[in-house]
Motif scaffolding. Sequence first.
Motif, short mmCIF file in Angstrom:
data_model
loop_
_atom_site.label_atom_id
_atom_site.label_comp_id
_atom_site.label_asym_id
_atom_site.label_seq_id
_atom_site.Cartn_x
_atom_site.Cartn_y
_atom_site.Cartn_z
N TYR A 204 -2.83 24.12 1.77
CA TYR A 204 -2.23 24.14 0.44
C TYR A 204 -1.56 25.49 0.19
CZ TYR A 204 -2.54 24.74 -4.66
OH TYR A 204 -2.30 25.00 -5.97
N HIS B 73 -8.11 22.44 -7.47
CA HIS B 73 -7.95 23.89 -7.28
C HIS B 73 -7.34 24.52 -8.53
CE1 HIS B 73 -8.95 23.04 -3.21
NE2 HIS B 73 -7.94 22.21 -3.11
N VAL C 156 -7.43 12.33 -7.94
CA VAL C 156 -7.15 11.32 -6.92
C VAL C 156 -5.64 11.21 -6.70
CG1 VAL C 156 -7.24 8.86 -6.39
CG2 VAL C 156 -9.25 10.00 -7.29
N MET C 157 -4.88 11.25 -7.80
CA MET C 157 -3.45 11.09 -7.68
C MET C 157 -2.79 12.34 -7.10
SD MET C 157 -3.44 8.14 -8.85
CE MET C 157 -1.70 7.80 -8.74
N PHE C 158 -3.34 13.47 -7.43
CA PHE C 158 -2.74 14.74 -7.01
C PHE C 158 -3.89 15.68 -6.68
CE2 PHE C 158 -0.89 18.93 -8.29
CZ PHE C 158 0.04 19.00 -7.27
N GLN C 159 -4.15 15.80 -5.37
CA GLN C 159 -5.41 16.43 -5.00
C GLN C 159 -5.44 17.94 -5.14
OE1 GLN C 159 -6.89 14.77 -1.33
NE2 GLN C 159 -6.62 12.74 -2.16
N ASP C 160 -4.33 18.51 -5.55
CA ASP C 160 -4.37 19.94 -5.81
C ASP C 160 -4.98 20.24 -7.17
OD1 ASP C 160 -2.93 19.56 -3.58
OD2 ASP C 160 -1.28 20.87 -4.12
N PHE D 275 -5.91 2.43 -4.25
CA PHE D 275 -4.89 2.63 -3.23
C PHE D 275 -4.75 4.09 -2.83
CE2 PHE D 275 -2.72 -1.23 -5.27
CZ PHE D 275 -3.39 -2.08 -4.42
N TYR D 276 -5.22 4.98 -3.68
CA TYR D 276 -5.04 6.40 -3.41
C TYR D 276 -6.32 7.07 -2.92
CZ TYR D 276 -0.76 5.51 -5.92
OH TYR D 276 0.45 5.00 -6.30
N PHE E 99 0.84 -1.21 0.00
CA PHE E 99 0.00 0.00 0.00
C PHE E 99 0.86 1.24 0.00
CE2 PHE E 99 -3.35 -2.63 2.05
CZ PHE E 99 -4.35 -2.35 1.16
N GLN E 100 0.36 2.26 -0.71
CA GLN E 100 0.92 3.60 -0.55
C GLN E 100 0.00 4.32 0.42
OE1 GLN E 100 3.34 5.47 -2.34
NE2 GLN E 100 4.18 3.66 -3.34
N ARG F 179 -0.94 7.75 2.43
CA ARG F 179 -0.64 9.18 2.54
C ARG F 179 -0.40 9.53 3.99
NH1 ARG F 179 -2.64 12.09 -2.44
NH2 ARG F 179 -3.96 10.44 -3.19
N ARG G 288 -6.50 14.60 3.58
CA ARG G 288 -6.52 15.52 2.47
C ARG G 288 -5.99 16.87 2.89
NH1 ARG G 288 -12.26 13.39 0.52
NH2 ARG G 288 -11.51 11.28 0.38
N PHE H 294 -7.48 23.62 1.66
CA PHE H 294 -7.06 24.72 0.79
C PHE H 294 -6.14 25.68 1.53
CE2 PHE H 294 -7.80 28.64 -1.69
CZ PHE H 294 -7.33 28.17 -2.89
N PHE I 142 -14.11 10.01 -5.55
CA PHE I 142 -14.30 10.13 -4.10
C PHE I 142 -15.77 9.91 -3.75
CE2 PHE I 142 -10.40 12.79 -4.45
CZ PHE I 142 -9.59 11.94 -3.74
#
Lengths: 253, 262
Positions: A26, B173, B166-170, B260-261, A13-14, A16, A20, A23, B89
């Motif tokens: 971010y 935006h 999903v891979m890059f949640q930015d 997985f993500y 597994f990857q 995180r 999440r 903003f 999601f």
Amino acid sequence: MTLIKLDDVGLKFQVRRAGRISFKDYLLHGLFRRSKKTSFEVQALENINLTVEESDRLGIIGPNGAGKSTLLKLLAGIYPPTSGRRKVVGRISSLFDIALGFETDANGWENIMYRGYLQGETPRSIRKKIQPIAEFSELGDFLNMPVRYYSSGMKVRLAFSIATAIAPEILIVDEVLSAGDMAFQTKARERMKSLMSSARAVIVVSHDMKSLELMCDRVLWLDHGKMRSIGPAKEVIKAYTQQNNQGEKRQAA
Amino acid sequence: MTGYLSSIWRLRHFWMALVRIDLRKRYRGTVIGIGWSLLQPIAMTAVLCLVFSQIFGQSIREFAPYLLTGLTFWSFITAVVMQGCQSFFQGESYIRQHPAPLAIYPLRATLSAGFHFLLGFAIALVFVWCVKGFGNLPALVSLVPTFMLLFVVGWSLAVCLGVANVMFQDSQHLIGIVMQMLFYLTPILYKPEMMLDKSPHFAMIFNYNPFAMLLELIRKPLLDGELPSLWAMGASSLFALLVVCAAMLALRCFEKRLIFYL
């Protein structure tokens, strides 16, 4: 006939590191955080070799976090193996996380339809099954209510009734019987028994050693994602219980 | 590819049911219900007409359907893009339970956006009918392949952005900003001629902006009763082909691993 074959299967597994990124985060840290490692790897399963033959009844045991549920999901085709090969012949029905995945704004009847559709039913074929499903769930008038007002027990009742309404070929079960009230549990156990006797193969994860010993001919003991042992139900369960008892004694001493 | 599409087709009852829920959920507990979908573009068109017909000196009979088609088109594109970002999601609990082709979740987003697009378009159609009447039937028939093209573009965009997000949640935006910029670079509120009179360099942007091309495919037959230019047809088809390939590539690389993500 071999229904399932896992050939030296591993799953990594990857994960995180944080949830999440909001903003605000971010804007504030996004640029800097990127430079750090944002995920780490977990080897959930390693070197799994397993064959499930026609009419096999396989139990999977092991401590929490040993990879039991992950293995089930891999067998069901939800997770792909990250190494090794997985081969499946036949249609798999799975019972896990069944209380998830309701459309909470829709009522019970509609949710029966949606779940049925996902399992490959058509509007015509589900019409015949909808009444038996409703009766089995014993939810009565609650079925006219949006699912968002259901208690967790009611959700499990509904989900179980839907998921078990279709006779499975290969049945994969993850401790679903632990929820619902006593009356429903007895009923659910009866249904599981009849499903298990009709399915071509059954794979079940449970912590209830007694019922596992009754249900299964073979048991797989998982530990830290690896196969500790596999063999006749009685022997493996005995070894597993012994080890647990020793652990308890050591703690007591 | 055909195997993949047929497995999506086999699950049609499932995703169509999801689309129906989405449409119903949007107006849960409201009195006018679907009326809001009709009222929103009409109100926007009315107020923009009031302002811009003065500034640009346009007649309202010409400008109102022009704006209405532009706005409905753009809200379809933004809806597809933004909901596409969230689609995996949103479908997470299903993805975790049942191995089904992942493209059905962006499809869900595309179809509910498409429904609102058709509503808005129907209003524009009725308006044009009342004001001008219809001259050219073959031109109108060309809208059928246009809508199919639009659907394919929308679905593919939703798939690409869903995977990207999903891979890059930015991504969501970033894409939000890009969409805002594109809104002004696409002739939605103004006519290309108005801009080109003042600054001819903009021709570059209009000619190479795929959304401007797609919009021309919709507007030309409806507003002018003419077939769209070959350039617009060719460029839009090429763009569609590109995003379809991108979507297929994204699914090929990430379909299995995506869970997985999540």
